[in-house]
Design a protein around this motif. Structure first.
Motif, PDB file in Angstrom:
ATOM      1  N   THR A 168      22.853  38.803  31.611  1.00 38.26           N
ATOM      2  CA  THR A 168      22.351  38.369  32.912  1.00 38.26           C
ATOM      3  C   THR A 168      22.132  39.557  33.838  1.00 38.26           C
ATOM      4  O   THR A 168      21.125  39.628  34.568  1.00 38.26           O
ATOM      5  CB  THR A 168      23.330  37.379  33.556  1.00 38.26           C
ATOM      6  OG1 THR A 168      23.556  36.280  32.678  1.00 38.26           O
ATOM      7  CG2 THR A 168      22.778  36.850  34.880  1.00 38.26           C
ATOM      8  N   SER A 169      23.061  40.526  33.800  1.00 37.00           N
ATOM      9  CA  SER A 169      22.943  41.700  34.669  1.00 37.00           C
ATOM     10  C   SER A 169      21.724  42.536  34.304  1.00 37.00           C
ATOM     11  O   SER A 169      21.121  43.181  35.175  1.00 37.00           O
ATOM     12  CB  SER A 169      24.211  42.554  34.584  1.00 37.00           C
ATOM     13  OG  SER A 169      24.296  43.237  33.337  1.00 37.00           O
ATOM     14  N   THR A 172      18.870  40.783  36.085  1.00 37.68           N
ATOM     15  CA  THR A 172      18.876  41.022  37.533  1.00 37.68           C
ATOM     16  C   THR A 172      18.500  42.464  37.860  1.00 37.68           C
ATOM     17  O   THR A 172      17.849  42.722  38.879  1.00 37.68           O
ATOM     18  CB  THR A 172      20.254  40.690  38.127  1.00 37.68           C
ATOM     19  OG1 THR A 172      21.270  41.475  37.472  1.00 37.68           O
ATOM     20  CG2 THR A 172      20.584  39.215  37.950  1.00 37.68           C
ATOM     21  N   GLN A 187      14.725  41.497  48.573  1.00 40.38           N
ATOM     22  CA  GLN A 187      14.952  41.078  47.186  1.00 40.38           C
ATOM     23  C   GLN A 187      15.610  42.191  46.374  1.00 40.38           C
ATOM     24  O   GLN A 187      16.453  41.932  45.511  1.00 40.38           O
ATOM     25  CB  GLN A 187      13.633  40.662  46.533  1.00 40.38           C
ATOM     26  CG  GLN A 187      13.022  39.388  47.079  1.00 40.38           C
ATOM     27  CD  GLN A 187      12.098  39.648  48.248  1.00 40.38           C
ATOM     28  OE1 GLN A 187      12.276  40.622  48.991  1.00 40.38           O
ATOM     29  NE2 GLN A 187      11.084  38.800  48.420  1.00 40.38           N
ATOM     30  N   LEU A 190      19.271  42.166  47.165  1.00 44.71           N
ATOM     31  CA  LEU A 190      19.915  40.982  46.587  1.00 44.71           C
ATOM     32  C   LEU A 190      20.149  41.144  45.094  1.00 44.71           C
ATOM     33  O   LEU A 190      21.280  40.990  44.601  1.00 44.71           O
ATOM     34  CB  LEU A 190      19.052  39.744  46.846  1.00 44.71           C
ATOM     35  CG  LEU A 190      19.526  38.453  46.159  1.00 44.71           C
ATOM     36  CD1 LEU A 190      20.881  38.026  46.687  1.00 44.71           C
ATOM     37  CD2 LEU A 190      18.471  37.338  46.345  1.00 44.71           C
ATOM     38  N   TRP A 191      19.094  41.470  44.344  1.00 44.39           N
ATOM     39  CA  TRP A 191      19.213  41.562  42.888  1.00 44.39           C
ATOM     40  C   TRP A 191      20.088  42.732  42.459  1.00 44.39           C
ATOM     41  O   TRP A 191      20.876  42.614  41.506  1.00 44.39           O
ATOM     42  CB  TRP A 191      17.827  41.681  42.253  1.00 44.39           C
ATOM     43  CG  TRP A 191      17.009  40.447  42.337  1.00 44.39           C
ATOM     44  CD1 TRP A 191      15.803  40.291  42.957  1.00 44.39           C
ATOM     45  CD2 TRP A 191      17.325  39.164  41.781  1.00 44.39           C
ATOM     46  NE1 TRP A 191      15.348  39.008  42.833  1.00 44.39           N
ATOM     47  CE2 TRP A 191      16.266  38.288  42.107  1.00 44.39           C
ATOM     48  CE3 TRP A 191      18.402  38.678  41.039  1.00 44.39           C
ATOM     49  CZ2 TRP A 191      16.255  36.952  41.721  1.00 44.39           C
ATOM     50  CZ3 TRP A 191      18.386  37.338  40.658  1.00 44.39           C
ATOM     51  CH2 TRP A 191      17.329  36.492  40.993  1.00 44.39           C
ATOM     52  N   GLY A 193      22.565  44.002  44.249  1.00 47.28           N
ATOM     53  CA  GLY A 193      23.934  43.617  44.576  1.00 47.28           C
ATOM     54  C   GLY A 193      24.526  42.679  43.539  1.00 47.28           C
ATOM     55  O   GLY A 193      25.692  42.812  43.158  1.00 47.28           O
ATOM     56  N   ILE A 194      23.717  41.730  43.059  1.00 46.62           N
ATOM     57  CA  ILE A 194      24.188  40.814  42.003  1.00 46.62           C
ATOM     58  C   ILE A 194      24.491  41.577  40.724  1.00 46.62           C
ATOM     59  O   ILE A 194      25.484  41.312  40.035  1.00 46.62           O
ATOM     60  CB  ILE A 194      23.137  39.712  41.750  1.00 46.62           C
ATOM     61  CG1 ILE A 194      23.013  38.800  42.969  1.00 46.62           C
ATOM     62  CG2 ILE A 194      23.499  38.901  40.511  1.00 46.62           C
ATOM     63  CD1 ILE A 194      21.906  37.767  42.845  1.00 46.62           C
ATOM     64  N   THR A 195      23.651  42.567  40.393  1.00 52.03           N
ATOM     65  CA  THR A 195      23.875  43.368  39.190  1.00 52.03           C
ATOM     66  C   THR A 195      25.198  44.126  39.269  1.00 52.03           C
ATOM     67  O   THR A 195      25.970  44.149  38.297  1.00 52.03           O
ATOM     68  CB  THR A 195      22.716  44.367  38.992  1.00 52.03           C
ATOM     69  OG1 THR A 195      21.476  43.678  38.972  1.00 52.03           O
ATOM     70  CG2 THR A 195      22.878  45.130  37.686  1.00 52.03           C
ATOM     71  N   LEU A 197      27.799  43.310  41.077  1.00 53.80           N
ATOM     72  CA  LEU A 197      28.879  42.326  41.007  1.00 53.80           C
ATOM     73  C   LEU A 197      29.141  41.893  39.571  1.00 53.80           C
ATOM     74  O   LEU A 197      30.299  41.781  39.142  1.00 53.80           O
ATOM     75  CB  LEU A 197      28.513  41.110  41.869  1.00 53.80           C
ATOM     76  CG  LEU A 197      29.544  39.971  41.902  1.00 53.80           C
ATOM     77  CD1 LEU A 197      30.872  40.473  42.477  1.00 53.80           C
ATOM     78  CD2 LEU A 197      29.014  38.800  42.721  1.00 53.80           C
ATOM     79  N   LEU A 198      28.083  41.668  38.810  1.00 50.99           N
ATOM     80  CA  LEU A 198      28.245  41.265  37.410  1.00 50.99           C
ATOM     81  C   LEU A 198      28.922  42.365  36.594  1.00 50.99           C
ATOM     82  O   LEU A 198      29.757  42.089  35.716  1.00 50.99           O
ATOM     83  CB  LEU A 198      26.879  40.923  36.805  1.00 50.99           C
ATOM     84  CG  LEU A 198      26.215  39.646  37.329  1.00 50.99           C
ATOM     85  CD1 LEU A 198      24.800  39.517  36.774  1.00 50.99           C
ATOM     86  CD2 LEU A 198      27.038  38.420  36.950  1.00 50.99           C
TER      87      LEU A 198
END
Length: 293
Positions: A168-169, A172, A187, A190-191, A193-195, A197-198
């Protein structure tokens, strides 16, 4: 008659960072070797030497990359130097491919040749009788010659969750790269930051997996024969690379927050993305050959 325009090629001043990095790697090698060789004793200060080397590496990387960032933001780099960075990163990732190829090769040799030979495969009928008469070829090896037993780590549970997290990372991270190329900063933040976090969640779950492996229930240790060796070396070195990749992405995230990178000039971000996709691919291979097969 027109004259060809040549780009300037920035040559930085002499730097002390390479020798600092060399000393740090030397301390890490000495400290890690001493620490591993004295795992079952209270002798030696390998752990302290290892920590000192790691701290020095962090100091070196912070100072050196700060210099590179400042030089880049001041406009000293040209297209030619950008190509040099790309070639350097490409060769670095290639060296990492060879690094993991050596460990996967050791796993392949143990499973394909060494283990069957101990059971008398091929022309080695006497090998097993002399070295380990009661040996039965199987993988993973859950019993060592001295009678120590262990438990295999299953592919389900935390390993499967970590696989989903890394895959998933990678998606992202790709979305973040696309957002940067389209100059969509919200965007991108956001993406990316999610990467990050993962990646952090992956590392947390790997710590939990190691704690479970070292529990009384599993008794899966680094000293648990060839299976324990290969399991912790492959997953441990991969975890180290995920840690490095996560740090790179965190640095990219803060640089994005500061307004760095443009759609036409963002190789540092691209290099971190390359590295992250690389560790993802390695994990998929590792998941198949270490956990499943």
């Amino acid at each position: 008659m027109t004259t060809k325009k040549y780009e300037t090629y920035y040559v930085p001043a002499q730097s002390h960072w390479p020798i600092v990095g060399a000393i740090a790697l030397f301390l890490i090698a000495i400290g890690a070797g001493s620490y591993v060789s004295n795992l079952n004793s209270e002798e030696g200060g390998g752990g302290y030497i290892l920590l000192a080397g790691i701290a020095l590496v962090i100091y070196m990387m912070y100072g050196w990359f700060s210099n590179v960032i400042n030089e880049s933001m001041s406009g000293k780099y040209s297209h030619q130097l950008d190509n040099s960075f790309r070639q350097g990163m490409s060769w670095f990732i290639f060296s990492e491919v060879m690094f993991f190829a050596a460990f996967f090769g050791a796993l392949f040799y143990a499973r394909t040749f060494a283990v069957p030979w101990l059971d008398g495969a091929g022309n080695n009928a006497m090998t097993g009788e002399v070295l380990w008469p009661e040996f039965t070829a199987q993988w993973p090896l859950l019993k060592t010659p001295d009678g120590t037993t262990t438990t295999a780590m299953g592919w389900y549970g935390l390993p499967l969750i970590n696989t989903i997290l890394l895959l998933t990372s990678s998606i992202t991270a790709h979305f973040a790269h696309i957002a940067l190329e389209k100059n969509k900063r919200p965007q991108l933040k956001l993406w990316l930051g999610i990467t990050v976090l993962l990646g952090l969640v992956f590392l947390y779950f790997q710590v939990q997996e190691y704690a479970h492996g070292y529990s009384e229930e599993m008794q899966l240790y680094l000293t648990s024969g060839i299976y324990g060796n290969t399991f912790y070396l492959l997953t441990g070195f991969h975890g180290m690379h995920v840690t490095l990749g996560t740090i790179m992405l965190i640095v990219m995230f803060f640089r994005v927050l500061k307004g760095h990178f443009t759609p036409d000039n963002h190789f540092a971000f691209q290099a971190a993305s390359w590295y992250w996709h690389f560790v993802d691919v390695v994990w998929v291979i590792l998941f198949v050959f270490v956990y499943i097969l």
